[in-house]
Design a protein around this motif. Structure first.
Motif, PDB file in Angstrom:
ATOM      1  N   LEU A   1      64.608  44.814  72.903  1.00 51.22           N
ATOM      2  CA  LEU A   1      64.720  45.094  71.467  1.00 51.22           C
ATOM      3  C   LEU A   1      65.950  45.952  71.178  1.00 51.22           C
ATOM      4  O   LEU A   1      66.628  45.775  70.155  1.00 51.22           O
ATOM      5  N   ARG A   2      66.249  46.886  72.058  1.00 51.06           N
ATOM      6  CA  ARG A   2      67.369  47.788  71.823  1.00 51.06           C
ATOM      7  C   ARG A   2      68.726  47.106  72.011  1.00 51.06           C
ATOM      8  O   ARG A   2      69.707  47.464  71.336  1.00 51.06           O
ATOM      9  N   VAL A   3      68.798  46.139  72.918  1.00 54.72           N
ATOM     10  CA  VAL A   3      70.096  45.504  73.194  1.00 54.72           C
ATOM     11  C   VAL A   3      70.333  44.270  72.327  1.00 54.72           C
ATOM     12  O   VAL A   3      71.473  43.787  72.247  1.00 54.72           O
ATOM     13  N   HIS A   4      69.290  43.753  71.683  1.00 52.27           N
ATOM     14  CA  HIS A   4      69.467  42.535  70.884  1.00 52.27           C
ATOM     15  C   HIS A   4      70.352  42.813  69.671  1.00 52.27           C
ATOM     16  O   HIS A   4      70.196  43.805  68.969  1.00 52.27           O
ATOM     17  N   ARG A   5      71.282  41.893  69.435  1.00 50.18           N
ATOM     18  CA  ARG A   5      72.156  41.983  68.266  1.00 50.18           C
ATOM     19  C   ARG A   5      72.135  40.653  67.529  1.00 50.18           C
ATOM     20  O   ARG A   5      72.105  39.583  68.154  1.00 50.18           O
ATOM     21  N   PRO A   6      72.178  40.664  66.219  1.00 51.30           N
ATOM     22  CA  PRO A   6      72.174  39.412  65.456  1.00 51.30           C
ATOM     23  C   PRO A   6      73.443  38.599  65.704  1.00 51.30           C
ATOM     24  O   PRO A   6      74.513  39.178  65.929  1.00 51.30           O
TER      25      PRO A   6
ATOM     26  N   ARG B   1      62.438  32.313  59.326  1.00 51.35           N
ATOM     27  CA  ARG B   1      63.413  32.245  58.230  1.00 51.35           C
ATOM     28  C   ARG B   1      64.830  32.481  58.748  1.00 51.35           C
ATOM     29  O   ARG B   1      65.782  31.830  58.314  1.00 51.35           O
ATOM     30  N   VAL B   2      64.999  33.416  59.683  1.00 48.97           N
ATOM     31  CA  VAL B   2      66.325  33.664  60.257  1.00 48.97           C
ATOM     32  C   VAL B   2      66.797  32.448  61.046  1.00 48.97           C
ATOM     33  O   VAL B   2      67.981  32.075  61.020  1.00 48.97           O
ATOM     34  N   ALA B   3      65.869  31.755  61.750  1.00 51.07           N
ATOM     35  CA  ALA B   3      66.232  30.578  62.552  1.00 51.07           C
ATOM     36  C   ALA B   3      66.737  29.440  61.694  1.00 51.07           C
ATOM     37  O   ALA B   3      67.528  28.594  62.149  1.00 51.07           O
ATOM     38  N   ALA B   4      66.303  29.373  60.437  1.00 47.48           N
ATOM     39  CA  ALA B   4      66.769  28.307  59.544  1.00 47.48           C
ATOM     40  C   ALA B   4      68.262  28.435  59.278  1.00 47.48           C
ATOM     41  O   ALA B   4      68.951  27.435  59.073  1.00 47.48           O
ATOM     42  N   ASP B   5      68.778  29.673  59.267  1.00 49.31           N
ATOM     43  CA  ASP B   5      70.203  29.885  59.043  1.00 49.31           C
ATOM     44  C   ASP B   5      70.990  29.917  60.343  1.00 49.31           C
ATOM     45  O   ASP B   5      72.144  29.487  60.398  1.00 49.31           O
ATOM     46  N   SER B   6      70.380  30.461  61.385  1.00 50.92           N
ATOM     47  CA  SER B   6      71.069  30.603  62.670  1.00 50.92           C
ATOM     48  C   SER B   6      70.079  30.269  63.774  1.00 50.92           C
ATOM     49  O   SER B   6      69.361  31.159  64.257  1.00 50.92           O
ATOM     50  N   PRO B   7      70.001  28.959  64.169  1.00 51.92           N
ATOM     51  CA  PRO B   7      68.965  28.543  65.135  1.00 51.92           C
ATOM     52  C   PRO B   7      69.004  29.331  66.438  1.00 51.92           C
ATOM     53  O   PRO B   7      67.963  29.708  66.962  1.00 51.92           O
TER      54      PRO B   7
ATOM     55  N   ARG C   1      70.077  39.929  56.219  1.00 46.64           N
ATOM     56  CA  ARG C   1      68.973  39.106  56.716  1.00 46.64           C
ATOM     57  C   ARG C   1      67.734  39.965  57.044  1.00 46.64           C
ATOM     58  O   ARG C   1      66.942  39.633  57.920  1.00 46.64           O
ATOM     59  N   GLY C   2      67.543  41.084  56.312  1.00 44.82           N
ATOM     60  CA  GLY C   2      66.441  41.989  56.596  1.00 44.82           C
ATOM     61  C   GLY C   2      65.085  41.392  56.292  1.00 44.82           C
ATOM     62  O   GLY C   2      64.942  40.438  55.506  1.00 44.82           O
ATOM     63  N   ARG C   3      64.076  41.956  56.930  1.00 42.03           N
ATOM     64  CA  ARG C   3      62.701  41.479  56.733  1.00 42.03           C
ATOM     65  C   ARG C   3      62.130  42.090  55.456  1.00 42.03           C
ATOM     66  O   ARG C   3      62.303  43.280  55.182  1.00 42.03           O
ATOM     67  N   ALA C   4      61.457  41.247  54.678  1.00 40.49           N
ATOM     68  CA  ALA C   4      60.772  41.747  53.488  1.00 40.49           C
ATOM     69  C   ALA C   4      59.544  42.555  53.913  1.00 40.49           C
ATOM     70  O   ALA C   4      58.964  42.333  54.984  1.00 40.49           O
ATOM     71  N   THR C   5      59.139  43.497  53.068  1.00 37.87           N
ATOM     72  CA  THR C   5      58.028  44.383  53.430  1.00 37.87           C
ATOM     73  C   THR C   5      56.716  43.632  53.614  1.00 37.87           C
ATOM     74  O   THR C   5      55.863  44.045  54.398  1.00 37.87           O
TER      75      THR C   5
END
Length: 650
Positions: free
Chosen positions: A645-650, A605-611, A591-595
């Motif tokens: 930011l450091r503790v957030h996990r997908p 875009r990530v929220a569409a798959d995992s709200p 689910r990486g970000r495009a350049t």
């Protein structure tokens, strides 16, 4: 619209700019002739101190400029490299008098950077390079400070961080610089001629007036370094042949340059001789020196009829020559009538007492076809010199009849006086003779096992022509002071002249390092470049192969530099580093970000798959945009964002 005035420099920035300008000026001052270097250095300090608080009046600046240019015209008249460098140093020394704004500071630093590079027109030694690198480092630090004061860039915290940043710039450009030095195609000779110096450096000359060599005999700087392969001659055999002087006008001797392109005279060597490599310091002339007599010279060098060694082109840098020499058993046993007449010529009306003495000796000795009377006359002259004469460097200026004054009145002098008087006496006695100049003796450096020929080893001796033997070397100075000629006593070692034995190892190590510098840096020419990859099986690289190899390595170096810069930018910004780490965690899950994708668009875009995950990511993206592009200066909020930011996990 009127141009905005540049803001004034802060005291700290002004001090850094002046320090950088002084560092740029220093290597150039060390190479200026006579007293110009110290004078301009003191003048630069005085100008900087006098104009620290307020600009110096324009009339005073104009007067100082005129005085500086007048000093240059007196010390270095004419047009030459040293003249141009002296003018540059003078203008740079006066420039601080009008340096107050940030724009002025940049102008001074930019102008000052010309000085260390101009230094290389006068000297290419390691000390000049080290001082130039220091000057560039301080100049970059000054420009960094000026940019920070103007608000263009953020100044690193602390002087250590600022210096580290500049050193990092050096490291980034080093691979490209090395590629350019080793691989960029070099021409065998420059596209244009390099102008001479206005003030000649001490060295061998094509003329000799008794008393003119005194300055050279006091100069202990290197003239050449010699490495022997196999047998090594004894010190009393180390005569390094330079200009041969034929023509005498009563006071001065001159080289016969019209003999340059004639074939060498026949010579029968007396033994196998010596094979050696000689590294000759720059002379800005085509004149070379070789062990007496040179029997084999490499490409780019040749010998004239009298075995004077020459280079095809002027030698502006250290040059290396592989040679072979041997002492002569017979040297031009048949002397052509024009050369015989030239070797007997004496001007009318000069040195009448010497001419009369020579003719008297000839009448008393008589003549014979075997040359026994000539040999007896030579022995008689040497016996007189050995008995009645003394060696000294303190002699008056040459008069109209200098040879008469030396032989009959003063009876003191050094090699120029002895050789000149001896040759005139021999010619007056009917024996063909000429003066040879060069160097005598050498000092063996145990570190590296090579021989150092210094300018203070400069010497003049005589050659006389005898039937069946031809030209024979006779050194009348050695009859009086052999220790001065052959360098065989310990007190001629560098460092022991002043009685400081501890300096001898230091001198040996320093000269060995300078020899290595000459070998690996200054001696890297087009021929050595073409054989650079010989250890890898490539005997010779043409210009096309060098260009291709340079282009490939340069491209790799540029890519490496760009990667390091980009990596450094990321590492310097903790917020950006934390954000990229978060992206990497999503990328591992596909689910990486495009350049090209903005942060909020990616979160949507990530929220569409995992709200649930997308909503949290969208909040972080909004906070990231706010902190990066519209910072409020709230340090606590920034630290909280970094933690989230450091503790957030997908």
């Amino acid at each position: 619209m009127a141009e905005h005035a540049s803001p004034p420099m802060t005291p700290r920035a002004r001090m850094q700019v002046l320090l950088a300008a002084a560092a740029c000026l220093l290597p150039l001052l060390l190479q200026l002739p006579a007293w110009l270097g110290p004078a301009f250095g003191i003048g630069a300090l005085a100008v900087a101190a006098a104009s620290w608080r307020r600009p110096m009046p324009a009339l005073l600046r104009l007067l100082l400029s005129a005085c500086a240019l007048l000093a240059v015209a007196v010390v270095a008249p004419g047009i030459g490299r040293d003249t141009a460098c002296a003018v540059l140093a003078a203008m740079l020394a006066l420039k601080p008098a009008e340096t107050f704004s940030l724009r002025d500071g940049r102008s001074l630093v930019g102008f000052g950077l010309f000085a260390p590079f101009a230094t290389f027109l006068l000297d290419q030694g390691p000390a000049s390079l080290a001082l130039a690198l220091l000057a560039v480092l301080l100049a970059l630090l000054a420009l960094q400070q000026l940019a920070a004061d103007e608000g263009e860039v953020a100044q690193p915290a602390g002087r250590g961080a600022a210096a580290f940043g500049v050193l990092r710039l050096f490291a980034l450009g080093l691979p490209l610089a090395l590629a350019a030095f080793w691989l960029f195609p070099r021409l065998p000779s420059p596209l244009w001629g390099l102008p001479h110096r206005s003030v000649a450096t001490p060295g061998l000359s094509d003329t000799m007036t008794p008393g003119s060599m005194g300055e050279l005999l006091l100069d202990d700087s290197p003239a050449a370094r010699v490495q022997f392969f196999g047998a090594t001659p004894a010190p009393q055999q180390m005569y390094w042949r330079g200009p041969v002087l034929w023509d005498f006008d009563g006071r001065s001797w001159r080289q016969a340059r019209d003999l340059q392109r004639f074939p060498v005279a026949p010579m029968q060597p007396a033994g196998a001789g010596w094979d050696y490599r000689i590294d000759i310091e720059p002379t800005e002339d085509r004149q070379l020196v070789a062990l007496d007599l040179p029997t084999l010279l490499p490409d780019g060098a040749y010998a004239s009829r009298d075995y004077t060694p020459w280079a095809e082109t002027a030698q502006y840098n250290v040059s290396r020559w592989r040679m072979h020499s041997a002492p002569p058993a017979a040297f031009e046993t048949e002397l052509p009538p024009p050369l015989r007449a030239r070797a007997l010529a004496l001007p009318r009306g000069y040195n009448p007492r010497t001419v009369a003495l020579g003719r008297q000796w000839r009448r008393e000795a008589g003549s014979d076809a075997q040359g026994r009377s000539d040999a007896a006359l030579i022995g008689r002259a040497l016996a007189m010199i050995r008995r009645d004469f003394a060696y000294t460097l303190e002699v008056p200026l040459a008069g109209r009849n200098e040879v008469d004054d030396f032989l009959f009145d003063r009876r003191e002098g050094y090699c120029e006086h002895f050789s000149s008087a001896f040759v005139v006496l021999m010619r007056a006695a009917g024996i063909p003779a000429r003066v040879v100049t060069g160097y005598a003796g050498a000092y063996r450096n145990p570190i590296g096992d090579y021989w150092l020929v210094r300018k203070s080893d400069a010497h003049a001796w005589a050659e006389v022509w005898l039937p069946a033997r031809g030209w024979v070397r006779v050194d009348p100075t050695a009859a009086v002071a052999p220790e001065r000629v052959y360098d065989t006593i310990a007190d001629r070692q560098p460092g022991r002249i002043a009685g400081l034995d501890a300096l001898v190892p230091m001198f040996n190590a320093g000269d060995w390092m300078r020899r290595g510098w000459n070998d690996f840096v200054l001696g890297f020419n087009a021929q050595r470049q073409q054989s650079l990859l010989k250890p890898l099986g490539l005997d010779r690289l043409g210009a096309g192969a060098l260009v291709a190899l340079f282009a490939a390595i340069a491209a790799l170096a540029l890519v490496w530099m760009a990667w390091l810069i980009a990596r450094g930018e990321r590492q310097r910004d903790p917020l950006l580093r934390a954000w990229h780490a978060l992206e990497a965690r999503y990328r591992r899950l596909g689910r990486g970000r495009a350049t090209h994708e903005p942060a909020l668009a990616w979160a949507t875009r990530v929220a569409a798959d995992s709200p649930r995950a997308g909503q949290h990511l969208a909040t972080l993206a909004a906070r990231f945009n706010q902190a990066r592009y519209a910072p409020a200066g709230n340090r606590a909020a920034l630290q909280a964002l970094l933690r989230d930011l450091r503790v957030h996990r997908p």
